[in-house]
Write an enzyme that holds these catalytic residues in place. Structure first.
Site, PDB file in Angstrom:
ATOM      1  N   LYS A   1       0.716  -1.196  -0.036  1.00  0.00           N
ATOM      2  CA  LYS A   1      -0.066   0.185   0.070  1.00  0.00           C
ATOM      3  C   LYS A   1       0.926   1.343  -0.049  1.00  0.00           C
ATOM      4  O   LYS A   1       0.207   2.487  -0.336  1.00  0.00           O
ATOM      5  CB  LYS A   1      -1.041   0.092   1.171  1.00  0.00           C
ATOM      6  CG  LYS A   1      -2.094  -0.911   0.975  1.00  0.00           C
ATOM      7  CD  LYS A   1      -3.198  -1.079   2.073  1.00  0.00           C
ATOM      8  CE  LYS A   1      -4.407  -2.138   1.494  1.00  0.00           C
ATOM      9  NZ  LYS A   1      -3.999  -3.345   2.088  1.00  0.00           N
TER      10      LYS A   1
HETATM   11  C1  LIG Z   1      -4.594  -4.325   1.586  1.00  0.00           C
HETATM   12  C2  LIG Z   1      -3.937  -5.688   1.598  1.00  0.00           C
HETATM   13  C3  LIG Z   1      -4.480  -6.851   0.805  1.00  0.00           C
HETATM   14  C4  LIG Z   1      -5.583  -6.777  -0.198  1.00  0.00           C
HETATM   15  O1  LIG Z   1      -5.262  -5.941  -1.321  1.00  0.00           O
HETATM   16  P1  LIG Z   1      -6.716  -5.369  -2.098  1.00  0.00           P
HETATM   17  O2  LIG Z   1      -6.029  -4.618  -3.138  1.00  0.00           O
HETATM   18  O3  LIG Z   1      -7.477  -4.853  -1.155  1.00  0.00           O
HETATM   19  O4  LIG Z   1      -7.184  -6.385  -2.803  1.00  0.00           O
HETATM   20  C5  LIG Z   1      -3.446  -7.953   0.828  1.00  0.00           C
HETATM   21  N1  LIG Z   1      -2.451  -7.954   1.567  1.00  0.00           N
HETATM   22  C6  LIG Z   1      -2.095  -7.088   2.412  1.00  0.00           C
HETATM   23  C7  LIG Z   1      -0.936  -7.124   3.255  1.00  0.00           C
HETATM   24  C8  LIG Z   1      -2.784  -5.646   2.384  1.00  0.00           C
HETATM   25  O5  LIG Z   1      -2.364  -5.061   3.282  1.00  0.00           O
END
Ligand SMILES: *Cc1c(COP(=O)(O)O)cnc(C)c1O
Length: 411
Positions: A87
């Site tokens: 993210k």
């Molecule tokens: C947010 C997150 C996900 C999921 O990603 P999406 O784009 O919401 O499908 C998977 N793994 C981790 C570690 C995350 O923080």
């Protein structure tokens, strides 16, 4: 603007096509140049070229290695950013775009975001120290891991943190109520930084191209397994493919929250109640970005099932994979990456002789105690993170929207 006023989702008017010469010659490009090629058609002339170069250079200022795990399976490590999860990419791009657009603006902007763990840390890291922007993060007390809590609370400066005596749904409701309160919007310019924002979604395409750059057998494109919750990451991969990225197949890897695997099998969309799992960032039962995925396929006249296969993986399978892979290869997966690994293995058992990679969406230390219980070994903290191990200052409040609104208004 995170969401249009009709409460739908922004979607590109046109999907740009990348030049075949770019895709063939991708090994000649630096990662900043790749990012620029991919994002420029979406930005147009809203941001001048020299500024955009600066923004993408800062966005991707850490490595994105494709690391072999077994003979046929690699992993794309997306955890080398400041908060150790993918993210960071979207949050860094968004924060820098927002800083550009508010530069000559006297009005301060307040970014208000509820988090179940990873989003808040990435947003805080992305916006910390950015002039003209205040950040307020709202998280459920006692429901995030110690590393996540340290990443949420130790910034100071323009980042304020509210700790709510409730769960994530309470936090989300409080934030939504604050957005809907006229007195608040009269007093300050609020914006959200959640994952449906296009400035977080679009830059997530970058690293699929970095993986292609590192993929050795260009005559046999990879099967790509994406651990999925709100489906922003997979949706970015599908967009990259629509622009020309070579892909054999996408695997939507889900935990016990199996809305999408069931949907692909039956054609009927029936979200069940959300259940808690080891891969808690994927505990979502009504993924917001599914709408975008369906729109993308409608426009292209393609069948979703031809391109995407989806599996639901249990916590037992996830734990077993973490343990087995750690023992046989010494590669330590986090629970989210492990769901991706299991789903890729399952696909390879049905359709033989396929090579591919899964996205490692977070560093295992973020889920250290769970991983330690499975492997029996402590997870090493990466050097960058060593000093970030204790909790910082928060404002505590009850799970009442009125309290958050009062705090925002300073009453
Ligand atoms: C947010 C997150 C996900 C999921 O990603 P999406 O784009 O919401 O499908 C998977 N793994 C981790 C570690 C995350 O923080």
């Amino acid at each position: 603007m995170g969401q249009p006023s009709d409460r739908g989702l922004f979607f590109p008017e046109k999907i740009p096509q990348l030049a075949p010469t770019f895709l063939r010659g991708i090994h000649h490009y630096a990662k900043e140049q790749i990012a620029l090629e991919v994002i420029r058609p979406y930005v147009g002339d809203a941001i001048p070229a020299n500024e955009l170069i600066q923004i993408v250079t800062e966005t991707v200022a850490f490595p994105f290695p494709l690391v072999p795990v077994t003979q046929s399976i690699s992993t794309l490590e997306l955890f080398h950013g400041p908060t150790l999860a993918f993210k960071d990419v979207g949050a860094r791009f968004m924060s820098r775009c927002l800083a550009y657009f508010t530069r000559n603006n006297n009005n301060k902007i307040t970014v208000l975001v509820a988090t179940s763990g990873d989003t808040g840390g990435a947003v805080a890291a992305g916006f910390h120290g950015v002039e003209g922007i205040d950040v307020m993060i709202v998280y459920p007390s006692g429901k995030v891991s110690p590393v996540q809590e340290a990443q949420l609370t130790t910034w100071g400066g323009n980042v304020r943190v509210v700790e709510v005596d409730g769960d994530f749904d309470d936090c989300q409701r409080m934030v939504k109520d604050a957005f809907a309160t006229k007195e608040v919007s009269k007093k300050m310019t609020l914006t959200s930084a959640n994952s449906i924002n296009v400035a977080r979604w679009l830059p997530q395409q970058f690293y699929y191209f970095y993986a292609w750059q590192q993929w050795s057998n260009k005559t046999k494109p990879p099967v790509i397994s994406v651990p999925s919750g709100n489906f922003g990451n997979l949706c970015a991969g599908l967009l990259a493919r629509a622009s020309g990225l070579p892909v054999k197949k996408f695997i939507a890897a889900c935990n016990a929250n199996d809305t999408v695997p069931r949907f692909l099998q039956t054609g009927s969309l029936q979200p069940a109640a959300t259940v808690a799992t080891l891969s808690n960032a994927m505990d979502v039962s009504a993924p917001s970005n599914l709408t975008r995925i369906l729109q993308l396929f409608r426009e292209r006249g393609e069948s979703l099932n031809d391109v995407v296969t989806s599996y639901s993986i249990t916590d037992d399978e996830t734990s077993r994979a973490i343990k087995e892979v750690c023992e046989s290869t010494r590669y330590l997966m986090d629970p989210h990456g492990a769901v991706g690994y299991c789903a890729l293995e399952r696909y390879r058992q049905t359709v033989s002789a396929n090579e591919g990679y899964f996205l490692e969406t977070a560093h295992p230390v973020k889920f250290g105690s769970a991983v330690e219980k499975i492997t029996g070994k402590a997870v090493d903290m990466p050097p960058l993170m060593k000093e970030l191990s204790s909790k910082g200052e928060t404002v505590k409040m009850a799970a009442a929207s009125q309290d958050l609104i009062g705090y925002l208004l300073g009453t």
